[in-house]
Design an enzyme around this catalytic site. Structure first.
Site, PDB file in Angstrom:
ATOM      1  N   HIS A 184      11.419  46.468  11.427  1.00 24.80           N
ATOM      2  CA  HIS A 184      10.866  47.820  11.319  1.00 24.80           C
ATOM      3  C   HIS A 184      11.695  48.838  12.090  1.00 24.80           C
ATOM      4  O   HIS A 184      11.536  50.035  11.903  1.00 24.80           O
ATOM      5  CB  HIS A 184       9.427  47.809  11.836  1.00 24.80           C
ATOM      6  CG  HIS A 184       8.456  48.597  11.023  1.00 24.80           C
ATOM      7  ND1 HIS A 184       8.642  48.911   9.696  1.00 24.80           N
ATOM      8  CD2 HIS A 184       7.253  49.134  11.364  1.00 24.80           C
ATOM      9  CE1 HIS A 184       7.605  49.603   9.262  1.00 24.80           C
ATOM     10  NE2 HIS A 184       6.755  49.761  10.251  1.00 24.80           N
ATOM     11  N   TYR A 241       6.190  56.064  17.848  1.00 19.71           N
ATOM     12  CA  TYR A 241       5.952  54.844  17.075  1.00 19.71           C
ATOM     13  C   TYR A 241       5.966  55.201  15.587  1.00 19.71           C
ATOM     14  O   TYR A 241       5.699  56.336  15.199  1.00 19.71           O
ATOM     15  CB  TYR A 241       4.665  54.116  17.480  1.00 19.71           C
ATOM     16  CG  TYR A 241       4.766  53.515  18.863  1.00 19.71           C
ATOM     17  CD1 TYR A 241       5.241  52.231  19.042  1.00 19.71           C
ATOM     18  CD2 TYR A 241       4.434  54.275  19.987  1.00 19.71           C
ATOM     19  CE1 TYR A 241       5.372  51.686  20.317  1.00 19.71           C
ATOM     20  CE2 TYR A 241       4.558  53.743  21.260  1.00 19.71           C
ATOM     21  CZ  TYR A 241       5.040  52.456  21.415  1.00 19.71           C
ATOM     22  OH  TYR A 241       5.185  51.933  22.666  1.00 19.71           O
ATOM     23  N   ASN A 264       4.088  53.317   6.600  1.00 22.76           N
ATOM     24  CA  ASN A 264       3.274  54.236   7.404  1.00 22.76           C
ATOM     25  C   ASN A 264       4.077  55.358   8.047  1.00 22.76           C
ATOM     26  O   ASN A 264       3.561  56.452   8.255  1.00 22.76           O
ATOM     27  CB  ASN A 264       2.492  53.468   8.470  1.00 22.76           C
ATOM     28  CG  ASN A 264       1.385  52.638   7.851  1.00 22.76           C
ATOM     29  OD1 ASN A 264       0.839  52.983   6.803  1.00 22.76           O
ATOM     30  ND2 ASN A 264       1.053  51.528   8.476  1.00 22.76           N
ATOM     31  N   ASN A 283       4.118  54.753  13.004  1.00 28.26           N
ATOM     32  CA  ASN A 283       2.953  55.293  12.309  1.00 28.26           C
ATOM     33  C   ASN A 283       2.687  56.771  12.570  1.00 28.26           C
ATOM     34  O   ASN A 283       1.896  57.388  11.857  1.00 28.26           O
ATOM     35  CB  ASN A 283       1.705  54.484  12.664  1.00 28.26           C
ATOM     36  CG  ASN A 283       1.774  53.077  12.127  1.00 28.26           C
ATOM     37  OD1 ASN A 283       2.707  52.688  11.427  1.00 28.26           O
ATOM     38  ND2 ASN A 283       0.775  52.285  12.458  1.00 28.26           N
ATOM     39  N   TYR A 342      10.258  45.867  20.537  1.00 27.40           N
ATOM     40  CA  TYR A 342      10.515  46.125  19.112  1.00 27.40           C
ATOM     41  C   TYR A 342      11.994  46.220  18.759  1.00 27.40           C
ATOM     42  O   TYR A 342      12.342  46.343  17.596  1.00 27.40           O
ATOM     43  CB  TYR A 342       9.828  47.433  18.699  1.00 27.40           C
ATOM     44  CG  TYR A 342       8.341  47.399  18.891  1.00 27.40           C
ATOM     45  CD1 TYR A 342       7.524  46.714  17.996  1.00 27.40           C
ATOM     46  CD2 TYR A 342       7.751  48.050  19.967  1.00 27.40           C
ATOM     47  CE1 TYR A 342       6.154  46.680  18.172  1.00 27.40           C
ATOM     48  CE2 TYR A 342       6.377  48.023  20.145  1.00 27.40           C
ATOM     49  CZ  TYR A 342       5.582  47.342  19.246  1.00 27.40           C
ATOM     50  OH  TYR A 342       4.225  47.305  19.421  1.00 27.40           O
TER      51      TYR A 342
END
Length: 188
Positions: A21, A65, A113, A67, A16
């Protein structure tokens, strides 16, 4: 000494690292690079302490993470006894044009989120948030777009835009939310 918690939202791991994000992680990494400090893996995140103008800043990259970022935020707020007015969440924003920043003292999650998780865990939407625009002009699905790597043409100007974000963060710490919003929101 007054304490601040500056949280950059993102996902841990190499997969990532270069995604849109992970904007929150990226800006905190840039601050660490400019001020010569590093992050340590601790409970629910990667954290660093930094003394700045007689204030103690905690920079946090949640390891939960995006979320579930609220779990990490809530834990570190309580552990370090940091007041709600002294937290700042940094995230990407699909609704803002690329490179634009928006600082607010409250608001909705806008479908993000990570912000939903923060609101759920700390029990309020009245916290400072700094959003960085990554607007999708290609009509792609949001979930796949935010998890794509930055494009070369975005990277060319990304780091100069991040410098503006860093100025906003340090202004928030020294000048407070309202003055910083007055200084920077009109210019972004």
């Amino acid at each position: 000494m007054e304490k601040f918690l500056i949280i950059g939202l993102g996902n841990p791991g190499y997969l990532y690292k270069k995604t849109r994000h992970n904007l929150g992680f990226l800006i905190l990494d840039q601050i660490a690079k400019k001020h010569f400090f590093s992050f340590s893996k601790k409970k629910l995140g990667f954290i660093s302490e930094f003394n700045f103008e007689k204030k103690l800043l905690f920079f946090l990259k949640p390891s939960t993470y995006v979320n579930h970022s609220g779990l990490s935020v809530k834990y570190w707020m309580k552990k370090e006894k940091i007041l709600l007015r002294n937290i700042l969440i940094i995230s990407d924003d699909i609704s803002l044009n690329f490179g634009n920043f928006r600082l607010r003292g409250k608001g909705r999650s806008g479908g993000h989120n990570g912000l939903k998780s923060v609101e759920k865990e700390i029990g309020t939407s009245h916290y400072a948030r700094l959003r960085f625009g990554i607007k999708n002009h290609l009509e792609k699905r949001i979930d796949s777009y935010v998890l794509e790597n930055w494009k070369n043409e975005e990277i060319d100007c990304l780091y100069s835009k991040l410098d503006v974000g860093i100025k906003i963060i340090f202004s928030f710490v020294t000048n407070g939310l309202q003055k910083t919003m007055n200084l920077f929101n009109a210019n972004s």
